[in-house]
Design an enzyme around this catalytic site. Sequence first.
Site, PDB file in Angstrom:
ATOM      1  CG  ASP A   6      -0.358   0.004   2.522  1.00 19.71           C
ATOM      2  OD1 ASP A   6       0.873  -0.179   2.619  1.00 19.71           O
ATOM      3  OD2 ASP A   6      -1.092   0.181   3.524  1.00 19.71           O
ATOM      4  CD  GLU A  26       8.039  -0.187   7.572  1.00 16.68           C
ATOM      5  OE1 GLU A  26       7.123  -0.958   7.210  1.00 16.68           O
ATOM      6  OE2 GLU A  26       8.161   0.972   7.139  1.00 16.68           O
TER       7      GLU A  26
HETATM    8  O1  KIV Z   1       3.668  -1.090   1.554  1.00 16.41           O
HETATM    9  C1  KIV Z   1       4.847  -1.493   1.576  1.00 16.41           C
HETATM   10  O2  KIV Z   1       5.658  -1.177   0.696  1.00 16.41           O
HETATM   11  C2  KIV Z   1       5.268  -2.334   2.694  1.00 16.41           C
HETATM   12  C3  KIV Z   1       6.721  -2.697   2.784  1.00 16.41           C
HETATM   13  C4  KIV Z   1       7.526  -1.503   3.158  1.00 16.41           C
HETATM   14  C5  KIV Z   1       6.961  -3.830   3.720  1.00 16.41           C
HETATM   15  O3  KIV Z   1       4.462  -2.701   3.499  1.00 16.41           O
HETATM   16 NA    NA Z   2       2.479  -1.648   3.356  1.00 15.48          NA
END
Ligand code: KIV
Ligand code: NA
Length: 263
Positions: free
Chosen positions: A45, A181
């Site tokens: 997202d 994260e």
């Molecule tokens: O939306 C995204 O790109 C993510 C990654 C950073 C893990 O959730």
């Molecule tokens: Na994400």
Amino acid sequence: SKAITVPALLALKKAGEKITMLTCYDASFATLMDRCGVEVLLVGDSLGMVCQGHSSTLPVSIADMAYHTASVARGNRTALLMTDMPFGSYATPEIAFENAVKLMQAGAQMVKIEGGAWLADTVRFLTERAIPVCAHLGLTPQSVHQLGGYKVQGKSDSAAAQMKSDALALQEAGAAIVILEAIPAALGKELTDMLAMPTIGIGAGPDCSGQVLVMHDMLGVFPGHKAKFVKDFMEGQTSIDAAVRAFVTEVKNKAFPAAEHCF
Ligand code: KIV
Ligand code: NA
């Protein structure tokens, strides 16, 4: 090459081989990344920020996610296709199931949701109904207004202990993988050692089972803030293919992330 499956990721962790994952939002990049050996394509997202230009992921809809998932699915051949459930789309197990079905029917092979033990019932509800789930702990961008910004998480002993119990609850409920994260590298290692499921880090240290980056970050095209955990893999390369192959190589041989990318 053979298609990557959810059990194949667990086998990679068991074998001590690092898992490679990048975000992907369209068919052409899906074909490129798949050809370069990226094992998991995440329709993140984050597309709300890098594709749509919003300042957070909150405005992204299920329809947006389904549209990008279908595009990536058309370009992909062997990578595992994971799609984020967007903000507000998994408030209850029933709502989560209804929305996850839309993503799976668009071509996702597993879905990702952000949050701790409060999601255990949802993880169980989805996995019992044949929808593999990836958890996401640490800095969870959909919670930016509760967290008060994009900050490193799990720094205190109590926050680290909470994250461990959350991870165990989600694994017990059936989560197959977890994204970690922006957490201290030492906590990333502890979680990876403690859990049976693979951990995929983004700013979570070199000891996670694998690594993920946002493609616009690792290609140096995102105009916004560059996080400490980001490496621009286009530097020194003359093609996007070469940059993506460099990411795969450096994750596999443990050159990335280096100390400068860790907390
Ligand atoms: O939306 C995204 O790109 C993510 C990654 C950073 C893990 O959730
Ligand atoms: Na994400």
